[in-house]
Design a protein around this motif. Structure first.
Motif, PDB file in Angstrom:
ATOM      1  N   PHE A   1      -5.722   0.171   1.265  1.00 45.64           N
ATOM      2  CA  PHE A   1      -4.710  -0.232   2.626  1.00 45.64           C
ATOM      3  C   PHE A   1      -5.179   0.647   3.670  1.00 45.64           C
ATOM      4  O   PHE A   1      -5.736   1.745   3.385  1.00 45.64           O
ATOM      5  CB  PHE A   1      -3.406  -0.493   2.363  1.00 45.64           C
TER       6      PHE A   1
ATOM      7  N   GLN B   1       5.047  -4.563   4.998  1.00 46.72           N
ATOM      8  CA  GLN B   1       4.381  -5.692   3.936  1.00 46.72           C
ATOM      9  C   GLN B   1       3.707  -6.805   4.576  1.00 46.72           C
ATOM     10  O   GLN B   1       2.803  -7.100   4.038  1.00 46.72           O
ATOM     11  CB  GLN B   1       5.548  -6.045   3.005  1.00 46.72           C
TER      12      GLN B   1
ATOM     13  N   VAL C   1       0.880  -3.545   2.707  1.00 44.12           N
ATOM     14  CA  VAL C   1       1.242  -2.456   1.908  1.00 44.12           C
ATOM     15  C   VAL C   1       2.660  -2.779   1.061  1.00 44.12           C
ATOM     16  O   VAL C   1       3.652  -3.144   1.533  1.00 44.12           O
ATOM     17  CB  VAL C   1       1.343  -1.252   2.683  1.00 44.12           C
ATOM     18  N   PRO C   2       2.733  -2.569  -0.129  1.00 40.87           N
ATOM     19  CA  PRO C   2       3.944  -3.017  -0.770  1.00 40.87           C
ATOM     20  C   PRO C   2       5.321  -2.328  -0.149  1.00 40.87           C
ATOM     21  O   PRO C   2       5.175  -0.943  -0.158  1.00 40.87           O
ATOM     22  CB  PRO C   2       3.850  -2.680  -2.330  1.00 40.87           C
ATOM     23  N   SER C   3       6.287  -2.787   0.046  1.00 43.73           N
ATOM     24  CA  SER C   3       7.460  -2.324   0.633  1.00 43.73           C
ATOM     25  C   SER C   3       7.850  -1.089  -0.177  1.00 43.73           C
ATOM     26  O   SER C   3       8.848  -0.333   0.009  1.00 43.73           O
ATOM     27  CB  SER C   3       8.503  -3.380   1.066  1.00 43.73           C
TER      28      SER C   3
END
Lengths: 317, 366
Positions: free
Chosen positions: B43, B323, B328-330
């Motif tokens: 990311f 996110q 991007v995963p929290s």
């Protein structure tokens, strides 16, 4: 009705439920006997459970998954060892950080690898060794049925846990390794004086505890479920910590305590089937390990004495 | 003596940078490591953090959300910090929080019909007392038989969670399928700040935020200027010397852990009264544990807790936007949280990383 509740599979599931607790608890025993507090068992287990599933998927082999779990647990432990032994950080603080890191890392990587939160795809599970289904007939047939159902229906790591408990108990009291380990936690200065390397000894104990935590995680994900779910350890690391204390910081005691806690859990699940007749809320059973541990710590059932040097970083002087 | 003035200023500066410096540097390093992780996962770190910033401070509504999420962390941060000052590690703030929430959820229904200010005061006081009571047994065991509070408060956390889980599925369950208590009547809830302040439109931030800040100042004052605070700090520094000089270590320990529990109880109450309006199993997303990170980052200074809590509140509020906008995963914010704890705890590492050691001497002399 009692015969519906007290069945062979109740005891079998008690042994099954005890396994992850026992492995992590013995890990805790080894770590804390060396003088390092380990409240990070929960995190080591969680990372182990996740790494096990990923490695199993990647290599297409559940045993390599177990290996991955053990290595991942050991790696988390290495961070704990570095922080608490080399950097002399507060061991409880470091353990707290590991637990949060484990939650974040597994959740983050879960979405990176699988593209979604929640539960991973299923992988091959480790299967029980024996798969016959005995038919009970007569007195001896009944005994064989019970024995088989309780003891011979399990997956490999369940037996490994029993073996580790037995060998661990023997090693702690009958080998040089055990004597040295206990010395590290009781009187590191004295250990140092007679030529034991305190740093190395503690490092290896902490890493060993992480490997066992990882194996506990593998038991959860690769044997009991066959996939990984976020936060699937769900506090088991802390029950393991309790089992370690309840078992008076011995491998055998840890296994025994885990068996007791596992039985409470198995009974609770079983009793859900009889909800209409038996109205004890399941939460009371789930509370049991924690209540018992407080009782033990209160000195009601004899003193529980932690290793003397626990939690204190060692400074060579 | 006059010639030493510049030197003295340098020392003051060294002290200030030392006090503020380690936490600041820790946060920066944590963000740097997190950036590498984001990048390694494929990311864009710049996009991630700018989205996070936008989600936390981008508008009045989002600032309100940050304030909302920092509120329970201020209470739990104060709880953990107060314990630390007395040499106690209250890792079980989460459990006391659950009990405080339980007290508020129960009383809020019972007191229906009374005037709102009276209700709020009674509920908060009760929650603080129940939180303190939940810390009392661990405190007593610590003082009398030396049982480590890390283990006992942790055990009490799980006991509290199962107790609440039982109550919301059984005796206190509201009608319907969902295991939760009845909704509190308006007079038992905390007023929302968006109705009072125009710059916080539509945000859910409530009076608890202001109560938390006032409490932080009061705690700072207690620790600095009262006998209670002095004794707590003395026992935290050196229990043996304190005992010799006439302070009862066991009394101080019990008091300190109970006060810590009271603050955590308030966190639970304000969540119930200000955010959810009722109690259910999952009403806390680990505020008690994040409180540990808050206290550590604040170096156990009550005023520092305010800012540390706002930082973690901002991370939490911004993680959703991160996110959404940067994929991007929290969960990343947990990694950042853990890194900050490591870096603050292992001060040596941060010092080493910024070549702080040369200044060590100046700091030691100040």
């Amino acid at each position: 009705m009692l015969s519906d509740i007290i069945t062979p599979d109740l005891f079998a599931s008690a042994i099954r439920m005890a396994t992850p607790l026992a492995l992590a608890a013995i890990g805790g025993t080894i770590c804390e006997r060396s003088g390092v507090v380990n409240i990070a068992l929960e995190g080591m287990m969680l990372v182990g459970a996740f790494a096990g599933v990923v490695a199993s998927m990647f290599f297409g082999n559940a045993w390599l998954g177990v290996l991955g779990a053990v290595l991942a647990g050991a790696l988390m432990a290495l961070i704990h060892a570095f922080a608490s032994i080399t950097l002399r950080a507060d061991q409880v603080v470091s353990g707290t950080a590991i637990n949060i890191l484990a939650l974040g890392l597994t959740g983050f990587l879960m979405e990176v690898v699988y593209g979604h939160p929640g539960t991973t795809d299923s992988v091959d599970r480790l299967m029980p060794f024996f798969s016959a289904s005995p038919s009970g007939g007569g007195f001896f047939g009944e005994i064989w049925l019970w024995t088989y159902s309780i003891f011979l229906t399990h997956t490999p790591i369940v037996y490994m846990a029993i073996l580790i408990a037995v060998v661990g108990q023997w090693a702690l009291y009958k080998t040089t390794w055990g004597l040295r380990l206990r010395a590290l936690g009781e009187h590191p200065r004295a250990a140092d004086t007679v030529g034991i390397n305190v740093t190395r000894g503690r490092y290896s104990a902490v890493i060993m505890s992480g490997a066992l935590g990882g194996l506990a995680g593998a038991n959860l994900s690769l044997e009991q479920v066959g996939s990984f779910t976020e936060n699937m350890t769900n506090g088991r690391g802390f029950i393991a910590l309790a089992a370690n204390i309840f078992g008076r910081w011995t491998p055998g005691g840890s296994y025994g305590a885990s068996l007791l806690f596992g039985f409470a859990d198995a009974l609770q699940i079983k009793l859900q089937l009889f909800r209409d007749v038996i109205t004890i809320p399941s939460q009371f059973f789930l509370m049991l390990p924690y209540v018992l541990t407080v009782v033990v710590l209160a000195g009601v059932m004899g003193r529980a004495v932690a290793p003397a040097a626990i939690g204190k970083p060692y400074e060579k002087g | 003596m006059e010639s030493s003035a510049p030197k003295r200023w340098k020392r003051y500066l060294a002290v200030v940078t030392e006090r503020l410096g380690i936490p600041f540097v820790s946060v920066l390093i944590a963000i740097a490591i997190a950036s590498v992780i984001i990048w390694a996962a494929g990311f864009d770190p710049v996009a991630a953090f700018s989205a996070l910033w936008k989600g936390a401070f981008g508008s009045g509504r989002q600032i309100g959300e940050t304030m909302l999420r920092s509120t329970p962390l201020m209470f739990t941060g104060l709880a953990v910090a107060y314990g630390f000052r007395a040499g106690l590690f209250n890792i079980g703030a989460e459990g006391q929080l659950f009990m405080g929430g339980l007290a508020a959820a129960y009383l809020g229904i019972v007191l229906a019909g009374l005037p709102q200010p009276l209700n709020i005061i009674i509920m908060l006081v009760a929650a603080a007392l129940v939180g303190a009571a939940w810390a009392f047994i661990p405190a007593l065991l610590k003082a009398k038989v030396g049982a480590h509070e890390v283990i006992t408060t942790m055990m009490f956390t799980y006991i509290a969670r199962y107790l609440v889980s039982w109550l919301v599925t059984g005796p206190l369950k509201a009608e319907g399928q969902i295991p939760q208590t009845k909704a509190l009547p308006t007079e038992s809830t905390l007023p929302r700040l968006d109705e009072m302040f125009a710059f916080l439109p539509d945000s859910r931030v409530h009076l608890g935020f202001i109560i938390a800040i006032v409490l932080a100042v009061v705690v700072w004052w207690i620790l600095k200027y009262t006998t209670l605070g002095y004794e707590s700090r003395a026992v935290g520094y050196n229990p043996w010397a304190s005992e010799t000089s006439g302070i009862s270590v066991s009394m101080t320990t019990i008091k300190a852990l109970c006060i810590s529990g009271a603050f955590a109880g308030l966190a639970g109450a304000t969540e119930v009264m200000g955010v959810h309006g009722r109690l259910f199993d999952q009403f806390s997303s680990g505020f008690g544990f994040t409180g540990i990170a808050v206290a550590l980052l604040a170096k156990n200074n009550p005023l520092g807790v305010i800012f540390a809590a706002i930082l973690f509140g901002a991370l939490s509020a911004g993680s959703g936007t991160m996110q959404l906008l940067a994929d991007v995963p929290s969960k990343l914010i947990f990694i950042i949280q853990a890194l900050i704890i490591f870096l603050v705890a292992a001060e040596q590492l941060a010092k080493w990383l910024i070549g702080w050691t040369q200044k060590e001497e100046a700091i030691e002399h100040a």
